[in-house]
Write a protein that holds these residues in place. Structure first.
Motif, PDB file in Angstrom:
ATOM      1  N   MET A   1      40.198 -10.271  44.860  1.00 41.74           N
ATOM      2  CA  MET A   1      39.489 -10.909  45.967  1.00 41.74           C
ATOM      3  C   MET A   1      38.084 -11.332  45.534  1.00 41.74           C
ATOM      4  SD  MET A   1      38.847  -9.313  49.749  1.00 41.74           S
ATOM      5  CE  MET A   1      37.728 -10.079  50.890  1.00 41.74           C
ATOM      6  N   ASP A   2      37.653 -12.441  46.077  1.00 40.79           N
ATOM      7  CA  ASP A   2      36.333 -13.010  45.806  1.00 40.79           C
ATOM      8  C   ASP A   2      35.224 -11.978  46.067  1.00 40.79           C
ATOM      9  OD1 ASP A   2      34.433 -14.793  45.315  1.00 40.79           O
ATOM     10  OD2 ASP A   2      35.102 -16.311  46.780  1.00 40.79           O
ATOM     11  N   ILE A   3      34.440 -11.698  45.017  1.00 39.68           N
ATOM     12  CA  ILE A   3      33.380 -10.694  45.135  1.00 39.68           C
ATOM     13  C   ILE A   3      32.379 -11.052  46.242  1.00 39.68           C
ATOM     14  CG2 ILE A   3      31.416  -9.626  43.923  1.00 39.68           C
ATOM     15  CD1 ILE A   3      34.008  -8.600  42.877  1.00 39.68           C
ATOM     16  N   GLU A   4      32.082 -12.334  46.325  1.00 39.82           N
ATOM     17  CA  GLU A   4      31.111 -12.770  47.337  1.00 39.82           C
ATOM     18  C   GLU A   4      31.569 -12.408  48.752  1.00 39.82           C
ATOM     19  OE1 GLU A   4      30.029 -16.921  47.091  1.00 39.82           O
ATOM     20  OE2 GLU A   4      29.457 -16.597  44.986  1.00 39.82           O
ATOM     21  N   LYS A   5      32.871 -12.619  48.972  1.00 46.40           N
ATOM     22  CA  LYS A   5      33.412 -12.296  50.303  1.00 46.40           C
ATOM     23  C   LYS A   5      33.293 -10.801  50.591  1.00 46.40           C
ATOM     24  CE  LYS A   5      36.816 -15.983  50.845  1.00 46.40           C
ATOM     25  NZ  LYS A   5      38.225 -16.286  50.591  1.00 46.40           N
ATOM     26  N   VAL A   6      33.591  -9.994  49.567  1.00 45.87           N
ATOM     27  CA  VAL A   6      33.491  -8.540  49.758  1.00 45.87           C
ATOM     28  C   VAL A   6      32.046  -8.160  50.062  1.00 45.87           C
ATOM     29  CG1 VAL A   6      34.003  -6.274  48.773  1.00 45.87           C
ATOM     30  CG2 VAL A   6      35.351  -8.242  48.072  1.00 45.87           C
ATOM     31  N   ASP A   7      31.125  -8.758  49.303  1.00 42.43           N
ATOM     32  CA  ASP A   7      29.702  -8.459  49.534  1.00 42.43           C
ATOM     33  C   ASP A   7      29.289  -8.806  50.962  1.00 42.43           C
ATOM     34  OD1 ASP A   7      29.172  -7.378  47.090  1.00 42.43           O
ATOM     35  OD2 ASP A   7      28.587  -9.278  46.163  1.00 42.43           O
ATOM     36  N   ARG A   8      29.798  -9.958  51.426  1.00 39.07           N
ATOM     37  CA  ARG A   8      29.435 -10.381  52.770  1.00 39.07           C
ATOM     38  C   ARG A   8      29.928  -9.354  53.810  1.00 39.07           C
ATOM     39  NH1 ARG A   8      31.814 -15.658  53.505  1.00 39.07           N
ATOM     40  NH2 ARG A   8      30.901 -16.070  51.475  1.00 39.07           N
ATOM     41  N   ILE A   9      31.177  -8.904  53.608  1.00 36.05           N
ATOM     42  CA  ILE A   9      31.737  -7.903  54.527  1.00 36.05           C
ATOM     43  C   ILE A   9      30.889  -6.631  54.501  1.00 36.05           C
ATOM     44  CG2 ILE A   9      33.722  -6.362  54.921  1.00 36.05           C
ATOM     45  CD1 ILE A   9      35.498  -8.691  53.927  1.00 36.05           C
ATOM     46  N   LEU A  10      30.551  -6.188  53.278  1.00 36.72           N
ATOM     47  CA  LEU A  10      29.762  -4.951  53.158  1.00 36.72           C
ATOM     48  C   LEU A  10      28.404  -5.104  53.842  1.00 36.72           C
ATOM     49  CD1 LEU A  10      30.562  -3.986  49.454  1.00 36.72           C
ATOM     50  CD2 LEU A  10      31.363  -2.831  51.507  1.00 36.72           C
ATOM     51  N   GLU A  11      27.831  -6.268  53.696  1.00 31.25           N
ATOM     52  CA  GLU A  11      26.537  -6.525  54.317  1.00 31.25           C
ATOM     53  C   GLU A  11      26.636  -6.472  55.843  1.00 31.25           C
ATOM     54  OE1 GLU A  11      23.850 -10.127  53.107  1.00 31.25           O
ATOM     55  OE2 GLU A  11      24.272  -8.705  51.474  1.00 31.25           O
ATOM     56  N   GLU A  12      27.695  -7.130  56.353  1.00 26.41           N
ATOM     57  CA  GLU A  12      27.885  -7.122  57.813  1.00 26.41           C
ATOM     58  C   GLU A  12      27.966  -5.695  58.347  1.00 26.41           C
ATOM     59  OE1 GLU A  12      31.281  -9.535  58.764  1.00 26.41           O
ATOM     60  OE2 GLU A  12      30.240 -11.333  58.050  1.00 26.41           O
ATOM     61  N   HIS A  13      28.548  -4.820  57.550  1.00 25.63           N
ATOM     62  CA  HIS A  13      28.678  -3.426  57.987  1.00 25.63           C
ATOM     63  C   HIS A  13      27.523  -2.565  57.494  1.00 25.63           C
ATOM     64  CE1 HIS A  13      32.675  -3.699  59.836  1.00 25.63           C
ATOM     65  NE2 HIS A  13      32.936  -4.608  58.918  1.00 25.63           N
ATOM     66  N   GLU A  14      26.486  -3.204  56.985  1.00 24.85           N
ATOM     67  CA  GLU A  14      25.249  -2.536  56.547  1.00 24.85           C
ATOM     68  C   GLU A  14      25.486  -1.407  55.546  1.00 24.85           C
ATOM     69  OE1 GLU A  14      23.816  -1.349  60.324  1.00 24.85           O
ATOM     70  OE2 GLU A  14      23.448  -3.400  60.989  1.00 24.85           O
ATOM     71  N   TYR A  15      26.529  -1.562  54.726  1.00 23.64           N
ATOM     72  CA  TYR A  15      26.846  -0.589  53.678  1.00 23.64           C
ATOM     73  C   TYR A  15      26.984   0.842  54.211  1.00 23.64           C
ATOM     74  CZ  TYR A  15      25.708  -4.380  50.463  1.00 23.64           C
ATOM     75  OH  TYR A  15      25.703  -5.572  49.801  1.00 23.64           O
ATOM     76  N   ARG A  16      27.395   0.968  55.482  1.00 27.85           N
ATOM     77  CA  ARG A  16      27.520   2.307  56.052  1.00 27.85           C
ATOM     78  C   ARG A  16      28.852   2.941  55.647  1.00 27.85           C
ATOM     79  NH1 ARG A  16      28.215   1.813  61.365  1.00 27.85           N
ATOM     80  NH2 ARG A  16      28.171  -0.453  61.283  1.00 27.85           N
ATOM     81  N   HIS A  17      28.807   4.209  55.259  1.00 29.96           N
ATOM     82  CA  HIS A  17      30.051   4.922  54.928  1.00 29.96           C
ATOM     83  C   HIS A  17      30.958   4.998  56.151  1.00 29.96           C
ATOM     84  CE1 HIS A  17      28.530   7.269  51.171  1.00 29.96           C
ATOM     85  NE2 HIS A  17      28.407   5.962  51.050  1.00 29.96           N
ATOM     86  N   SER A  18      30.353   5.181  57.317  1.00 27.60           N
ATOM     87  CA  SER A  18      31.164   5.348  58.530  1.00 27.60           C
ATOM     88  C   SER A  18      31.916   4.071  58.895  1.00 27.60           C
ATOM     89  CB  SER A  18      30.273   5.782  59.700  1.00 27.60           C
ATOM     90  OG  SER A  18      29.335   4.772  59.987  1.00 27.60           O
TER      91      SER A  18
END
Lengths: 617, 155
Positions: free
Chosen positions: B1-18
């Motif tokens: 999967m496109d790394i950029e897309k993954v980064d965007r998802i992680l950002e949207e979720h503020e890198y929270r473990h929860s």
């Protein structure tokens, strides 16, 4: 959308929305809830829009996309104001007639009206329906009337005035007291008094507290929470804000099953709109009170409907329940005091605040107050969602509202409470429904699913179905549930396959009592209910499976055969043509026969035969 | 999967473990399954142990660690559908596609899923292919439903 800064702002805005309403406009209320959408109501909407454009009537006619009316089986459903003409089974091709005949000329199209299958009478408006006559729409009042994606519509219908009242005229303890006095009990199934839960939580030490709305409606056969979330999301949000104010919480969560995409969508829109209006966020209505709501999607685990598992899931871990106490009201999400209620419970709150505890507690029975939404499905003539006063009898629900059993078959049982519930037989049909009477009958209220069964439903198979369901959904943490379900499933499968033996019923009972006494959470503790209630009321069916090796309902494949009644068969050959195993032989216009050695009991011929010549033996 | 897309998802979720469940749901919405290398990447970025991620990914039924077919056939096995004959419909789907529930055909055209309840009980038994609902399905109708999607893919 205007920002609502104070409580008097709210009333002014309500006034202005009502004044802006163009009373000259004809409103067509079209249901776009899951049930109607599955029957292509989006296409109907498109066709109607095209017709309206064709006539250039965009300023005269408005299509209001509403939530569920409850009568899902007859979808797509629409109501045309002001006469409230109720059309069902609407197809896109009728759009032209609806606009030209009904809207422009005021003529009712008879073929779109609901026809009573018994009396053949046509029903013109919603209130004429026999289905609606015994109902009392209290929580489900707005669904089907307002556009759930438009906060103005909710405000125009009196929405958020309970919040205004609570914030302006009541203290948190007064709100809690009102809810306690109303007698409202949790609608998710357990039936714990809601006000008491709030009182415990508000008294619990700590500055940070949480509110959770449980919309993880996992019980198969229940869909009232889905319809409520889709059809009236702001009522749930309003209830949550009031609860948060009462217990002193600033953060709320709504946990919704991922199988309900429209519910997620509508609640997300509703939260966004409430934020934009200033009804969520900081300094709500100028009172200095802050509250926000976040949505969490479930990921397909039934056990997450259990409150401790649900909270662990919100924390981002595998939803495995923990033992209680400590109860969530003391130690909940991230260890903080938490009120967790079902979405239907929250939707009750605004009415209780507006009309008072005395009004609410005057509805229902001595121990169960208010109304309850049930999903009436299975082998009943009118299926869908109904809302009735607590204490209504099963007979009224199934026969008066539901119209009795389909196709003239015999009523056998009604299953309530999902996998934790039980089956109630004909002998108890006059029982008034409330939390306690259901428990007494070996079932539970659960979230309110009612599945009607007739003579073609095998009760041993039903018990096996639920145990199989729970076997896959058990988290596996505690041994009684994990292993007990496995053993029960093994025994029940044997019985259904014709391998049952003497002593099986007693073994099931022993396992059941052991699991009830020792399981960690509600899932395992109530799992034996379907087995025990079917043994209690339908022991003769178990005996027939074990000793005679017969399943008279025609469900357990090893225990029956399909035969063709030579007197009824007219030799139309349809069954022969459609049989995937070529097990049916016979000449045209002469009685056919089935070779039992080739028959795989797929049921295709049984469903196809219009003369009902194919029987279960 | 496109790394950029993954980064965007992680950002949207503020890198929270929860938020790991939501993160994986977003990944699966795009990829149709959870690719292992993506999970490894998420594990690195969040500094969250890979075993914890797999614990969650295997606990929840909605997640798949293997690619799924182009069309997903969901056979609702809720109580109302069960009573109305869902098991026979499932049998028929399995027989027609020569795979079992929760499997994918070799040509990656179809996957079969069983679901506990879609909340469309009044229309039982329900079969959903991708986003299309089929109500009151009888075993005899299965072949016709499936062939529609087969021919649609060929077009």
């Amino acid at each position: 959308m205007q920002k609502i800064r104070t409580i008097s702002d709210l009333e002014d805005i309500r006034e202005s929305i009502l004044q802006d309403k163009d009373s000259e406009k004809t409103i067509i209320r079209l249901c776009l809830s899951t049930g109607c959408r599955a029957q292509k109501s989006l296409k109907v909407n498109e066709a109607l829009e095209n017709e309206i454009k064709k006539y250039g009537l965009q300023n005269k006619i408005e299509i209001k996309k509403t939530g569920c009316h409850g009568f899902c089986e007859m979808g797509p459903i629409m109501v045309i104001e002001p006469a409230n003409i109720f059309y069902c089974n609407v197809k896109p091709k009728y759009a032209g007639d609806i606009i030209s005949e009904t809207v422009l000329n005021g003529n009712v199209i008879n073929r779109l009206l609901w026809k009573d299958p018994l009396t053949k009478e046509l029903t013109k408006t919603e209130k004429d329906f026999p289905v609606y006559r015994k109902q009392r729409k209290n929580v489900f009042y707005n669904s089907g009337k307002i556009d759930p994606t438009d906060i103005d519509d909710y405000i125009a219908a009196g929405g958020y005035s309970a919040l205004g009242k609570a914030l302006a005229t009541m203290t948190p303890p007064e709100i809690v007291k009102t809810v306690v006095d109303s007698g409202l009990r949790g609608r998710g199934g357990g039936g714990f008094p809601t006000g008491i839960k709030w009182r415990i939580c508000s008294a619990a030490p700590g500055d940070i507290k949480y509110i959770i709305a449980n919309g993880d409606e996992g019980d198969p056969g229940a869909f009232m929470d889905r319809s409520l979330m889709e059809g009236d999301p702001h009522a749930i949000i309003e209830g949550m804000i009031i609860a948060a104010f009462a217990i002193g919480a600033n953060q709320g969560f709504i946990y919704i099953r991922k199988e309900y995409p429209i519910a997620i969508d509508h609640l997300s829109i509703a939260i966004k709109q409430a934020e934009e209006c200033g009804l969520l966020g900081n300094d709500i209505l100028g009172t200095g009170f802050n509250f926000t709501i976040k949505i969490d999607r479930g990921a397909g685990a039934f056990v997450c409907g259990e409150e401790t598992a649900l909270m662990i899931s919100i924390e981002g871990r595998s939803g495995i329940p923990r033992s209680r106490p400590p109860y969530p009201a003391f130690e909940g999400l991230w260890g903080k005091p938490t009120v967790i209620n079902n979405v239907e419970t929250f939707a009750n709150i605004p009415k209780i605040i507006l009309k008072g505890a005395d009004w609410y507690s005057s509805i229902g029975t001595s121990t169960s107050k208010g109304t309850k939404i049930f999903s009436l499905v299975g082998k009943v003539r009118n299926t869908g969602l109904i809302e009735v006063e607590m204490g209504t009898t099963l007979r009224e629900i199934i026969f008066d509202i539901g119209g009795g059993v389909r196709k003239g078959k015999r009523f056998k049982a009604v299953q309530t409470g999902g996998p934790s519930g039980g089956c109630i037989p004909i002998s108890r049909i006059d029982m008034p429904i409330d939390y306690d009477s259901l428990k007494d009958a070996g079932a539970i209220m659960g979230s309110g699913g009612m599945i009607v069964m007739d003579e073609t439903s095998c009760m041993v198979d039903v018990a096996r179905y639920f145990i199989n369901f729970l076997l896959f959904e058990s988290c596996g943490k505690c041994i009684p549930c994990r292993e007990g379900l496995k053993q029960m499933h093994h025994i029940l499968t044997n019985i259904c396959e014709g391998l049952g033996e003497k002593g099986d019923i007693e073994r099931l009972e022993e396992l059941a009592h052991f699991m009830m006494a020792t399981s960690l959470c509600g899932l395992g503790g109530t799992a034996p209910n379907p087995v025990l209630s079917t043994i209690r009321y339908f022991r003769d069916e178990y005996d027939a499976h074990i000793y005679d090796k017969k399943c008279s309902a025609g469900v357990c494949k090893n225990l029956f055969e399909y035969v063709i009644d030579a007197e009824l068969c007219n030799g139309c050959t349809i069954c022969k043509l459609k049989c995937p195993e070529k097990a049916i032989s016979g000449e045209k216009k002469k009685p056919h026969s089935i070779n039992p050695l080739l028959c795989i009991k797929c049921g295709i011929c049984f469903n196809l035969c219009k003369r009902e010549a194919i029987r279960v033996k | 999967m496109d790394i950029e897309k993954v980064d965007r998802i992680l950002e949207e979720h503020e890198y929270r473990h929860s938020a790991i469940i939501g993160i994986m749901q977003d990944v699966q919405d795009i990829e149709n399954y959870l690719p292992e290398e993506t999970l490894r990447y998420i594990s690195d970025k969040l500094e969250l142990n890979l075993t914890k991620i797999f614990d969650v990914a295997t606990f929840y039924k909605a997640f798949s660690l293997v690619p799924r077919g182009r069309h997903t056939i969901k056979v609702c096995c809720g109580t109302a559908c069960h009573l109305a004959g869902a098991a026979r419909n499932l049998d028929q789907v399995e027989r027609t596609l020569h795979i079992k529930a929760e499997e994918t055909t070799d040509d990656r055209m179809f996957s079969i899923e069983t679901v506990n309840c879609l909340g469309a009980c009044a229309l039982a038994p329900v079969v959903v292919v991708d986003e299309d609902y089929y109500d009151a399905v009888k075993p005899g109708k299965i072949e016709k439903i499936l062939s529609y999607y087969r021919s649609e893919s060929e077009r």
